[in-house]
Design an enzyme around this catalytic site. Structure first.
Site, PDB file in Angstrom:
ATOM      1  CB  ALA A 103      -0.901  -0.014   1.224  1.00 34.27           C
ATOM      2  CE  LYS A 104      -1.842   6.766  -2.605  1.00 35.76           C
ATOM      3  NZ  LYS A 104      -3.283   6.532  -2.448  1.00 35.76           N
ATOM      4  NE  ARG A 105       0.953  -0.803   5.417  1.00 32.21           N
ATOM      5  CZ  ARG A 105      -0.334  -0.970   5.178  1.00 32.21           C
ATOM      6  NH1 ARG A 105      -1.153   0.034   5.257  1.00 32.21           N
ATOM      7  NH2 ARG A 105      -0.807  -2.156   4.848  1.00 32.21           N
ATOM      8  CG  HIS A 106       4.540  -1.242   1.978  1.00 28.19           C
ATOM      9  ND1 HIS A 106       3.229  -1.658   2.001  1.00 28.19           N
ATOM     10  CD2 HIS A 106       5.125  -1.777   3.061  1.00 28.19           C
ATOM     11  CE1 HIS A 106       3.029  -2.423   3.064  1.00 28.19           C
ATOM     12  NE2 HIS A 106       4.161  -2.513   3.719  1.00 28.19           N
ATOM     13  N   GLY A 107       5.549   3.060   0.025  1.00 31.30           N
ATOM     14  CA  GLY A 107       6.144   3.857  -1.042  1.00 31.30           C
ATOM     15  C   GLY A 107       5.324   3.736  -2.315  1.00 31.30           C
TER      16      GLY A 107
END
Ligand code: GLU
Length: 333
Positions: A259-263
């Site tokens: 998800a976005k938290r992983h870049g």
């Protein structure tokens, strides 16, 4: 009621079914690649369907971006919104009449009941429930109602739920193997028609897969519970369900779905950076056990000895170093 599929079930038919609610990520690419290989390696037909019934979440740019992503990956299809075909339209919001008709059939057989309960999952039902979105099991508060009771609810908001009490479902998944689920106990009555008057994902996807003659549904394994729900719908309509193949997700080093938290893991980013598609395909093929190394390769070159059984049943962990490796300048091999 439904248009009958234009091809006999002996021809494998698969689908690529992006939801234009945002960008497609590398995890989606892995699933699309496997769905495509599984069908094309057996000489089957692939169709592209745009799942856009979740109107508040639909992004106007996302359909074309998904099409561009798939084409860049080297995947192709025989029918779709861009090509037309015998099972069109291939955009769900253009197929609403068939969903309405199906709801009426379910009402006539008392397989569904009107539900007044206002819960987050009723609002969310237009989208496929991905990891962490399953929510609690519905306790059956409104299950005593009959379809006709909807007349007394006129003017009030209500959804339609499919009855699952006492149903157990069992099938052999193409990657995950034998799956058994006490649907009534573990998943509960699910929404097929939303409070706002539109079809829920579970109903739309079954109607489309049936009408389009899909014989194999290959998608991320966060939709495994939905396969049990969907198989109950096939049973209610008297249809033979397709084969199901659930692909373990790509997760970050923290074990959570990418998800976005992983870049930024968008396929479009790789395209923008000029990364050759073969680099991503080679990486994904290696991650699926299709190739011993990450050497670049075109998707079509994976067809001759493709075997879905090599795909591990565990999630694939993508490390930051893997992103860097993928994103390095094209000239570096
Ligand atoms: N459109 C759904 C998604 O992108 C996939 C649904 C399915 O394959 O059944 O999440």
């Amino acid at each position: 009621m439904m248009a009958t599929p234009a091809y006999p079930r002996t021809v494998p038919v698969g689908r690529l079914a992006p939801s234009p609610t945002g960008a497609q990520h590398v995890g989606n690419a892995r699933t699309y690649l496997l769905a495509w290989l599984s069908i094309r390696s057996r000489g089957g037909r692939v169709l592209l369907r745009i799942e856009d019934i979740d109107s508040p979440r639909i992004k106007p740019w996302a359909t074309q971006q998904a099409i561009d992503d798939l084409a860049w990956l080297g995947l192709d299809w025989d029918e779709g919104p861009d090509l037309g075909g015998p099972h069109g339209p291939y955009i769900q919001t253009e197929r609403l009449a068939s969903y309405t008709e199906a709801l009426q059939r379910l009402q006539a057989m008392e397989a569904v009941y009107p539900c007044r309960c206002t819960r987050a999952d009723v609002a969310a039902a237009a989208s496929a429930p991905h990891v962490g979105q399953e929510g609690p099991v519905y306790p059956g508060t409104c299950a005593g109602r009959t379809a006709n009771d909807a007349r007394d609810l006129a003017g009030q908001p209500y959804c339609w739920r499919f009855r699952t009490a006492g149903t157990v479902d069992e099938f052999a998944d193409g990657i995950l193997g034998d799956r058994v689920c006490d649907v009534g106990r573990d998943l509960g009555d699910f929404v097929v028609w939303k409070t706002d008057g539109g079809p829920a994902y579970q109903l739309a996807v079954v109607l489309d897969d049936q009408a389009m003659g899909v014989t194999e549904v290959c998608r991320g394994d966060d939709l495994l519970p939905s396969a049990h729900r969907q198989r109950l719908l096939y049973r209610a309509f008297g249809w033979t369900p397709p084969e199901f193949v659930h692909v373990p997700l790509v997760v970050g080093p923290d074990g959570r779905r990418l998800a976005k938290r992983h870049g930024d893991t968008r396929i479009a980013l790789l395209r923008e950076r000029g990364v050759p598609a073969e680099r991503l395909i080679g990486f994904l093929a290696w991650s699926c056990g299709l190739r011993p190394t990450r050497e670049p390769i075109a998707a079509r070159r994976l067809l001759p000895d493709f075997d879905i059984r090599t795909v591990p049943a565990e999630p694939f962990v993508m490390a930051d170093a893997d992103w860097k490796w993928l994103l390095r300048p094209a000239a570096e091999t």
